[in-house]
Design a protein around this motif. Structure first.
Motif, PDB file in Angstrom:
ATOM      1  N   ASN A 166      21.023   0.156  16.551  1.00 19.89           N
ATOM      2  CA  ASN A 166      20.794  -0.289  15.180  1.00 19.89           C
ATOM      3  C   ASN A 166      20.376   0.880  14.297  1.00 19.89           C
ATOM      4  OD1 ASN A 166      21.333  -3.099  15.455  1.00 19.89           O
ATOM      5  ND2 ASN A 166      19.324  -3.421  16.361  1.00 19.89           N
ATOM      6  N   ALA A 167      19.446   1.691  14.796  1.00 18.27           N
ATOM      7  CA  ALA A 167      18.942   2.823  14.025  1.00 18.27           C
ATOM      8  C   ALA A 167      20.039   3.863  13.789  1.00 18.27           C
ATOM      9  CB  ALA A 167      17.761   3.463  14.752  1.00 18.27           C
TER      10      ALA A 167
ATOM     11  N   ASP B 237       0.813  -1.220   0.000  1.00 22.02           N
ATOM     12  CA  ASP B 237       0.000   0.000   0.000  1.00 22.02           C
ATOM     13  C   ASP B 237       0.846   1.269   0.000  1.00 22.02           C
ATOM     14  OD1 ASP B 237      -2.282  -1.527   0.023  1.00 22.02           O
ATOM     15  OD2 ASP B 237      -2.619  -1.360   2.186  1.00 22.02           O
ATOM     16  N   VAL B 238       2.151   1.115   0.257  1.00 28.64           N
ATOM     17  CA  VAL B 238       3.056   2.279   0.287  1.00 28.64           C
ATOM     18  C   VAL B 238       4.188   2.000  -0.703  1.00 28.64           C
ATOM     19  CG1 VAL B 238       4.428   3.808   1.747  1.00 28.64           C
ATOM     20  CG2 VAL B 238       2.487   2.569   2.730  1.00 28.64           C
ATOM     21  N   PRO B 239       3.943   2.188  -1.995  1.00 29.31           N
ATOM     22  CA  PRO B 239       4.940   1.802  -3.005  1.00 29.31           C
ATOM     23  C   PRO B 239       6.233   2.616  -2.960  1.00 29.31           C
ATOM     24  CG  PRO B 239       3.084   2.954  -4.011  1.00 29.31           C
ATOM     25  CD  PRO B 239       2.689   2.676  -2.602  1.00 29.31           C
ATOM     26  N   LYS B 240       6.170   3.835  -2.420  1.00 29.10           N
ATOM     27  CA  LYS B 240       7.373   4.667  -2.335  1.00 29.10           C
ATOM     28  C   LYS B 240       7.562   5.157  -0.897  1.00 29.10           C
ATOM     29  CE  LYS B 240       7.225   6.227  -7.144  1.00 29.10           C
ATOM     30  NZ  LYS B 240       7.171   7.406  -8.052  1.00 29.10           N
ATOM     31  N   PRO B 241       7.985   4.263  -0.006  1.00 25.33           N
ATOM     32  CA  PRO B 241       8.104   4.658   1.408  1.00 25.33           C
ATOM     33  C   PRO B 241       9.269   5.615   1.637  1.00 25.33           C
ATOM     34  CG  PRO B 241       9.034   2.475   1.072  1.00 25.33           C
ATOM     35  CD  PRO B 241       8.413   2.876  -0.227  1.00 25.33           C
ATOM     36  N   ARG B 242       9.054   6.564   2.544  1.00 21.27           N
ATOM     37  CA  ARG B 242      10.155   7.404   3.015  1.00 21.27           C
ATOM     38  C   ARG B 242      11.060   6.603   3.943  1.00 21.27           C
ATOM     39  NH1 ARG B 242       9.498  13.155   6.333  1.00 21.27           N
ATOM     40  NH2 ARG B 242      11.624  13.209   7.223  1.00 21.27           N
ATOM     41  N   ALA B 243      10.441   5.751   4.773  1.00 19.41           N
ATOM     42  CA  ALA B 243      11.202   4.955   5.740  1.00 19.41           C
ATOM     43  C   ALA B 243      12.118   3.981   5.024  1.00 19.41           C
ATOM     44  CB  ALA B 243      10.250   4.203   6.662  1.00 19.41           C
ATOM     45  N   LYS B 244      13.329   3.869   5.536  1.00 15.31           N
ATOM     46  CA  LYS B 244      14.300   2.938   4.984  1.00 15.31           C
ATOM     47  C   LYS B 244      14.789   1.927   6.018  1.00 15.31           C
ATOM     48  CE  LYS B 244      14.117   4.833   0.973  1.00 15.31           C
ATOM     49  NZ  LYS B 244      13.357   4.124  -0.099  1.00 15.31           N
ATOM     50  N   MET B 245      14.200   1.989   7.216  1.00 18.23           N
ATOM     51  CA  MET B 245      14.628   1.038   8.243  1.00 18.23           C
ATOM     52  C   MET B 245      13.534   0.837   9.273  1.00 18.23           C
ATOM     53  SD  MET B 245      17.738   1.184  10.969  1.00 18.23           S
ATOM     54  CE  MET B 245      18.186  -0.305  11.887  1.00 18.23           C
ATOM     55  N   LEU B 246      13.356  -0.427   9.700  1.00 18.92           N
ATOM     56  CA  LEU B 246      12.539  -0.794  10.849  1.00 18.92           C
ATOM     57  C   LEU B 246      13.488  -1.373  11.894  1.00 18.92           C
ATOM     58  CD1 LEU B 246       9.468  -2.551   9.152  1.00 18.92           C
ATOM     59  CD2 LEU B 246       9.655  -0.174   9.898  1.00 18.92           C
ATOM     60  N   ALA B 247      13.727  -0.613  12.961  1.00 17.63           N
ATOM     61  CA  ALA B 247      14.627  -1.055  14.040  1.00 17.63           C
ATOM     62  C   ALA B 247      13.771  -1.693  15.117  1.00 17.63           C
ATOM     63  CB  ALA B 247      15.418   0.130  14.590  1.00 17.63           C
ATOM     64  N   ASN B 248      13.495  -2.978  14.960  1.00 17.24           N
ATOM     65  CA  ASN B 248      12.519  -3.647  15.825  1.00 17.24           C
ATOM     66  C   ASN B 248      12.981  -3.723  17.275  1.00 17.24           C
ATOM     67  OD1 ASN B 248      10.009  -5.201  16.078  1.00 17.24           O
ATOM     68  ND2 ASN B 248      11.370  -6.877  16.631  1.00 17.24           N
ATOM     69  N   PHE B 249      12.047  -3.431  18.183  1.00 19.48           N
ATOM     70  CA  PHE B 249      12.258  -3.556  19.627  1.00 19.48           C
ATOM     71  C   PHE B 249      11.801  -4.947  20.025  1.00 19.48           C
ATOM     72  CE2 PHE B 249      10.551  -3.251  23.962  1.00 19.48           C
ATOM     73  CZ  PHE B 249      11.559  -2.611  24.651  1.00 19.48           C
TER      74      PHE B 249
ATOM     75  N   HIS C 174      24.101   6.747  10.358  1.00 21.00           N
ATOM     76  CA  HIS C 174      25.488   7.171  10.129  1.00 21.00           C
ATOM     77  C   HIS C 174      26.171   6.378   9.011  1.00 21.00           C
ATOM     78  CE1 HIS C 174      25.230   8.576  14.540  1.00 21.00           C
ATOM     79  NE2 HIS C 174      25.099   9.617  13.725  1.00 21.00           N
ATOM     80  N   GLY C 175      25.394   5.532   8.324  1.00 21.94           N
ATOM     81  CA  GLY C 175      25.944   4.796   7.199  1.00 21.94           C
ATOM     82  C   GLY C 175      26.894   3.672   7.602  1.00 21.94           C
ATOM     83  N   LYS C 176      26.729   3.163   8.816  1.00 20.93           N
ATOM     84  CA  LYS C 176      27.592   2.090   9.291  1.00 20.93           C
ATOM     85  C   LYS C 176      26.910   0.724   9.132  1.00 20.93           C
ATOM     86  CE  LYS C 176      29.831   4.996  12.802  1.00 20.93           C
ATOM     87  NZ  LYS C 176      30.112   5.167  14.258  1.00 20.93           N
ATOM     88  N   ALA C 177      27.674  -0.335   9.281  1.00 16.59           N
ATOM     89  CA  ALA C 177      27.101  -1.680   9.229  1.00 16.59           C
ATOM     90  C   ALA C 177      26.114  -1.869  10.357  1.00 16.59           C
ATOM     91  CB  ALA C 177      28.213  -2.724   9.319  1.00 16.59           C
ATOM     92  N   LEU C 178      24.990  -2.503  10.068  1.00 14.85           N
ATOM     93  CA  LEU C 178      23.957  -2.713  11.077  1.00 14.85           C
ATOM     94  C   LEU C 178      24.406  -3.801  12.053  1.00 14.85           C
ATOM     95  CD1 LEU C 178      20.772  -2.660   8.809  1.00 14.85           C
ATOM     96  CD2 LEU C 178      21.804  -0.758  10.078  1.00 14.85           C
ATOM     97  N   PRO C 179      24.345  -3.531  13.365  1.00 15.14           N
ATOM     98  CA  PRO C 179      24.786  -4.534  14.346  1.00 15.14           C
ATOM     99  C   PRO C 179      23.957  -5.813  14.332  1.00 15.14           C
ATOM    100  CG  PRO C 179      24.699  -2.346  15.341  1.00 15.14           C
ATOM    101  CD  PRO C 179      24.043  -2.239  14.007  1.00 15.14           C
TER     102      PRO C 179
ATOM    103  N   GLU D 277      15.442  -1.809   5.492  1.00 15.39           N
ATOM    104  CA  GLU D 277      16.236  -2.713   6.328  1.00 15.39           C
ATOM    105  C   GLU D 277      15.454  -3.052   7.604  1.00 15.39           C
ATOM    106  OE1 GLU D 277      19.084  -3.989   5.590  1.00 15.39           O
ATOM    107  OE2 GLU D 277      20.061  -2.685   4.128  1.00 15.39           O
ATOM    108  N   VAL D 278      15.707  -4.238   8.154  1.00 20.67           N
ATOM    109  CA  VAL D 278      15.063  -4.665   9.398  1.00 20.67           C
ATOM    110  C   VAL D 278      16.143  -5.180  10.358  1.00 20.67           C
ATOM    111  CG1 VAL D 278      13.330  -6.158  10.479  1.00 20.67           C
ATOM    112  CG2 VAL D 278      12.980  -5.312   8.136  1.00 20.67           C
ATOM    113  N   THR D 279      16.070  -4.748  11.615  1.00 20.49           N
ATOM    114  CA  THR D 279      16.972  -5.243  12.651  1.00 20.49           C
ATOM    115  C   THR D 279      16.160  -5.697  13.855  1.00 20.49           C
ATOM    116  OG1 THR D 279      17.239  -3.015  13.592  1.00 20.49           O
ATOM    117  CG2 THR D 279      18.873  -3.720  11.964  1.00 20.49           C
ATOM    118  N   ASN D 280      16.812  -6.408  14.772  1.00 18.69           N
ATOM    119  CA  ASN D 280      16.146  -6.819  16.011  1.00 18.69           C
ATOM    120  C   ASN D 280      17.105  -6.673  17.187  1.00 18.69           C
ATOM    121  OD1 ASN D 280      17.834  -9.008  15.467  1.00 18.69           O
ATOM    122  ND2 ASN D 280      16.339 -10.534  16.126  1.00 18.69           N
ATOM    123  N   THR D 281      16.704  -7.188  18.345  1.00 16.67           N
ATOM    124  CA  THR D 281      17.506  -6.987  19.566  1.00 16.67           C
ATOM    125  C   THR D 281      17.799  -8.320  20.250  1.00 16.67           C
ATOM    126  OG1 THR D 281      15.514  -6.593  20.905  1.00 16.67           O
ATOM    127  CG2 THR D 281      16.578  -4.671  19.938  1.00 16.67           C
ATOM    128  N   PRO D 282      18.612  -9.179  19.626  1.00 22.25           N
ATOM    129  CA  PRO D 282      18.933 -10.469  20.259  1.00 22.25           C
ATOM    130  C   PRO D 282      19.863 -10.288  21.446  1.00 22.25           C
ATOM    131  CG  PRO D 282      20.282 -10.153  18.317  1.00 22.25           C
ATOM    132  CD  PRO D 282      19.327  -8.988  18.359  1.00 22.25           C
TER     133      PRO D 282
END
Length: 315
Positions: free
Chosen positions: A301-302, A62-74, A307-312, A92-97
């Motif tokens: 993660n966010a 439903d959002v073909p052109k999202p502004r968001a580029k990351m979901l930093a999941n809690f 800052h353009g770094k590798a996602l932890p 991108e998607v990250t989590n908190t293991p």
């Protein structure tokens, strides 16, 4: 960059996020609506969502052109996010293991003891005013020490539960997992889930959600011994709730301890009516220290993304 935090989080987490982002905190504790989720993808660069925030394939479509580029999941679990659809949308998607491991394992032990020793039932008896005093056959339960525990899923949390069972209670440990695990104490891998269920005194569910839906079904429950207890600290949908109710009502298993539910926050009246079922309101990670650590990991993660770094912790 603009960051949306979809639920209230500890102040230290929000303060940390504000060092990098223009932060908006959604103060409502309820699950966001579909419209809110779609708006989050349009109005923010990064979203920090959590359990129940259903970023489905349809939401991304439903959002073909999202502004968001990351979901930093809690949270360590991310089955509420369609990761493939997110990545296809360039998100991108990250989590908190790691942050949740010990607290969740502690809740597993809490439920094991409460269910085996009938602690919830006993507390209700005292509060009701109906307790008539101690006697030798009052509320006899299952002694956990030296019993046999079966763990479904031997990741970080499963191993933390196993360690507590072995070193704390002298329990024999068996487990069902896709691969064998090397641990510093005896633990036997069992190839069949039903075989594991038939051997143990306590069966603990510790697998991620998603593809494990109804992994614990009627066949698994029927394989359990009549004196055995089922404990679920994973995701509610891993256990087929209707089958669990049937097994409990038929006396096929002795009891259950649940921290999660298939249709959370709805809990069936049938479960609430049974004295041999211990019910907790998803307390797995509910300590200030742990929730703060989870939040700081999500912010880390966010910030790495910003800052353009590798996602932890990418998923």
């Amino acid at each position: 960059m603009k960051l949306l935090i979809t639920r209230p989080l500890p102040a230290l987490v929000v303060d940390a996020a504000r060092k990098t982002f223009d932060v908006t905190v959604r103060e409502d504790t309820s699950v966001p609506t579909g419209d809110e989720l779609r708006s989050s993808l349009l109005d923010y660069d990064v979203v920090l969502p959590t359990l129940g925030d259903l970023y489905s394939a349809q939401v991304f479509a439903d959002v073909p052109k999202p502004r968001a580029k990351m979901l930093a999941n809690f949270g360590v679990g991310f089955n509420h996010i369609d990761v493939e659809a997110a990545k296809a949308a360039g998100i991108e998607v990250t989590n908190t293991p790691g942050a949740v491991t010990d607290a969740t394992a502690d809740i597993a032990m809490t439920l094991m003891l409460m269910s085996a020793r009938r602690a919830g039932e006993g507390e209700r008896l005292v509060r009701s005013g109906a307790w008539q005093g101690w006697h030798p056959t009052q509320m006899l339960g299952l002694h956990l020490s030296s019993k046999h525990v079966g763990i479904i899923g031997m990741g970080r949390i499963g191993q933390a539960i196993a360690r507590r069972c072995h070193f704390g209670f002298g329990m024999r440990v068996s487990y069902f997992n896709r691969s064998a695990k090397q641990m510093d104490f005896p633990a036997e891998q069992v190839a069949s889930l039903t075989a594991l269920a038939g051997q143990v005194d306590v069966l603990v569910v510790a697998v991620p959600g998603g593809s494990t839906m109804h992994l614990v079904n009627a066949d698994v429950l029927k394989a359990m011994q009549a004196h055995a207890h089922l404990i679920n600290i994973a995701r509610g949908e891993v256990v087929e709730e209707s089958a669990l109710i049937t097994a409990l009502q038929a006396g096929e298993i002795a009891g259950a301890g649940l921290d999660v539910y298939e249709f959370e926050p709805k809990v069936p009246d049938a479960l609430k009516a049974m004295e041999n079922v211990t019910l907790l309101p998803h307390l797995g990670t509910a300590t200030l220290e742990v929730r703060t650590s989870m939040g700081l990991m999500a912010v880390e993660n966010a910030a790495a993304f910003a800052h353009g770094k590798a996602l932890p912790n990418p998923v």
